[in-house]
Design an enzyme around this catalytic site. Structure first.
Site, PDB file in Angstrom:
ATOM      1  N   MET A  79      -2.056  42.636  17.460  1.00 41.71           N
ATOM      2  CA  MET A  79      -1.423  41.926  17.980  1.00 41.71           C
ATOM      3  C   MET A  79       0.054  40.172  16.707  1.00 41.71           C
ATOM      4  SD  MET A  79      -4.128  40.215  20.393  1.00 41.71           S
ATOM      5  CE  MET A  79      -3.265  38.794  21.277  1.00 41.71           C
ATOM      6  N   HIS A  80      -0.058  39.389  17.660  1.00 40.47           N
ATOM      7  CA  HIS A  80       0.112  38.446  17.155  1.00 40.47           C
ATOM      8  C   HIS A  80       1.620  38.750  15.670  1.00 40.47           C
ATOM      9  CE1 HIS A  80      -3.655  37.252  17.224  1.00 40.47           C
ATOM     10  NE2 HIS A  80      -4.064  37.465  16.833  1.00 40.47           N
ATOM     11  N   ASP A 235      -4.610  44.449  21.626  1.00 42.93           N
ATOM     12  CA  ASP A 235      -5.540  45.855  21.208  1.00 42.93           C
ATOM     13  C   ASP A 235      -6.446  45.443  21.588  1.00 42.93           C
ATOM     14  OD1 ASP A 235      -5.423  44.031  19.169  1.00 42.93           O
ATOM     15  OD2 ASP A 235      -4.969  45.817  17.112  1.00 42.93           O
TER      16      ASP A 235
END
Length: 482
Positions: A79-80, A235
């Site tokens: 992520m991110h 995830d």
């Protein structure tokens, strides 16, 4: 057949399952992380495509008929990450990853704006996407001016697979631009970072159709036209789908590169001051909370590099039977920390070393340090109104019975070990591909695996662990200022 693609930090995993959710096969393409400066962590998105092609090629070689029968693809990814593309869908710079902390000043500035916590339900952490874009604006203005779309890592894979700019709720909740309660982009928060909603991908639920596989890729992989691509998940939400952690009261602990204590929620329960993440789940009308530590098995891998031994050898040297803490304490803040400290600048430490301290004692302290960091997450989740009665263990570190006994004892909770099988993010992504392609009931598909074994707390060591945990808790404020 259904294909799950999980873009991890160290590789892309491809997994094939059939309609009864039996795993047919899996393969991995490897990835590296670039760290050009302290606190930086980047990857070239072209390498994600190469690793995906490597993994799918290995599946095609081993299971050509099964791959040809794929009707749905699900995506998962770390992520991110800030993947910046121009108006021609060309990548403008390497992706700034989840564990990159360069934008800590920008994150603090955004977090000081009360709208961000109010709308997203979360602290603006340095690893989140929005402060990375502010950093790019401040330090690479020519690149910022050319940004046509900001994509999360798995959604860049989707662009390559389908030609479409689409994301979903669970991953987008980690950007600091999503109104998490409304499950929609916030034009107000985007404007606060000099961006517009048109620079964001279209949003769907993780179980919905989100594009179809390009004809040329379908032909190259031996598939029929029209293969559906699911919205997918970040995830951790994908791992939750794989583990069946989708209903109120279910939880798992993940000992991967980072560490996660994840609890599914039937309603939106933000408490940003606790540093607990309150995100949308991959299933419609569900949310989740999680405490996140930045170095879990990464801490043991660091110790392995320093000592010149493998992580497996170090774990074997400690053994399987839980011991009382020795008095040596390890703070696992090798890349800073999220829950509960939200501190990008703090770094790790060994405390309490003596002439009698050996390698095994250091390894035990590293494991305990990660364990106590996970207990920090449990305490934060409790403060946010979440009650957990037991957890299921996943991730590479869960192979260590010692580590699991340590976690069970520190948390005061039984830790379930799932029956043999791979129930992680790639499996969860494949389940989402099945749901999107068939319209199946998500709760009927995302069931929990059977439990092979339960690791109970070692009650004789509870008081010793409590004492060691309180010593651990006292150390962060003691070293924060130095």
């Amino acid at each position: 057949m259904y294909l799950g693609l999980d873009l991890g930090t160290s590789g892309v995993k491809a997994m094939l399952i059939d309609g009864d959710q039996h795993v047919i096969g899996s393969a991995t393409g490897s990835l590296d992380v670039s760290r050009p400066h302290p606190g930086w962590s980047e990857q070239d998105p072209a390498h994600w495509i190469a690793a995906t092609e490597e993994a799918v090629a290995a599946l095609k070689a081993a299971h050509p008929a099964a791959l040809a029968a794929v009707r749905g693809i699900g995506l998962s990814g770390h992520m991110h990450g800030a993947t910046l593309i121009d108006a021609d869908d060309k990548v403008l710079r390497p992706c700034i990853l989840w564990n990159d902390t360069r934008s800590f000043a920008e994150a603090a500035s955004l977090d000081a704006d009360p709208r961000f916590r109010a709308l997203t339900g979360n602290i603006v952490f340095p690893g989140f996407t929005a402060p990375k874009l502010v950093w790019v604006k401040n330090n690479e203005p020519d690149i910022f001016a050319r940004v046509a779309k900001v994509l999360l890592p798995k959604d860049y894979l989707r662009l390559w697979l389908s030609g479409e700019h689409i994301s979903e709720m669970s991953d987008s909740a980690g950007t600091s631009w999503l109104d998490t309660g409304k499950r929609a982009w916030s034009s107000e928060l985007l404007a606060a970072t000099d961006l517009q909603e048109g620079q964001m991908p279209r949003l769907v639920e993780g179980t919905e159709q989100a594009g179809t596989l390009r004809a040329e890729l379908a032909a190259a992989w031996g598939m029929q036209p029209g293969v559906v691509i699911a919205g997918g998940a970040g995830d951790n939400a994908a791992s939750a789908c794989g583990m069946g952690t989708v209903a109120e009261g279910q939880a798992f602990v993940s000992l991967g590169t980072s560490g996660v204590l994840f609890a599914a929620n039937g309603s939106y329960l933000p408490k940003p001051e606790s540093a607990v993440h309150a995100f949308c789940h991959a299933l419609p009308d569900t949310w989740h909370q999680m405490g996140v530590i930045l170095s879990a098995t990464d801490a043991l891998n660091w110790h392995a590099r320093v000592t010149g031994r493998s992580a497996g050898d170090l774990a074997a040297e400690v053994g399987d039977h839980l011991k009382a803490p020795t008095g040596v304490t390890f703070l696992p803040y090798l890349s800073g920390e999220r829950t509960p400290h939200n501190d990008a600048k703090i770094r790790g430490a060994f405390i309490g070393l003596g002439h009698e301290t050996g390698r095994a004692e250091l390894t035990q302290a590293v494991m305990e340090g990660v364990t106590f960091a996970i207990r920090d997450s449990l305490e934060a989740l409790k403060s946010a109104g979440t009650s957990i009665g037991r957890v299921t263990a996943i991730g590479g570190g869960s192979r260590s019975r010692y580590w699991l006994a340590s976690i069970a004892t520190a948390l005061g909770l039984p830790v379930d070990i799932p029956a043999d099988g791979d129930f992680g993010a790639a499996f969860g992504a494949a389940r989402l591909g099945l749901i999107a392609a068939t319209g199946a009931d998500p709760l009927a598909v995302c069931t929990a695996p059977k439990t092979a074994e339960t690791v109970e707390p070692v009650l004789a060591l509870t008081s010793a662990y409590d004492e060691a945990y309180h010593r651990y808790r006292a150390l962060y404020p003691a070293i924060r200022g130095i």
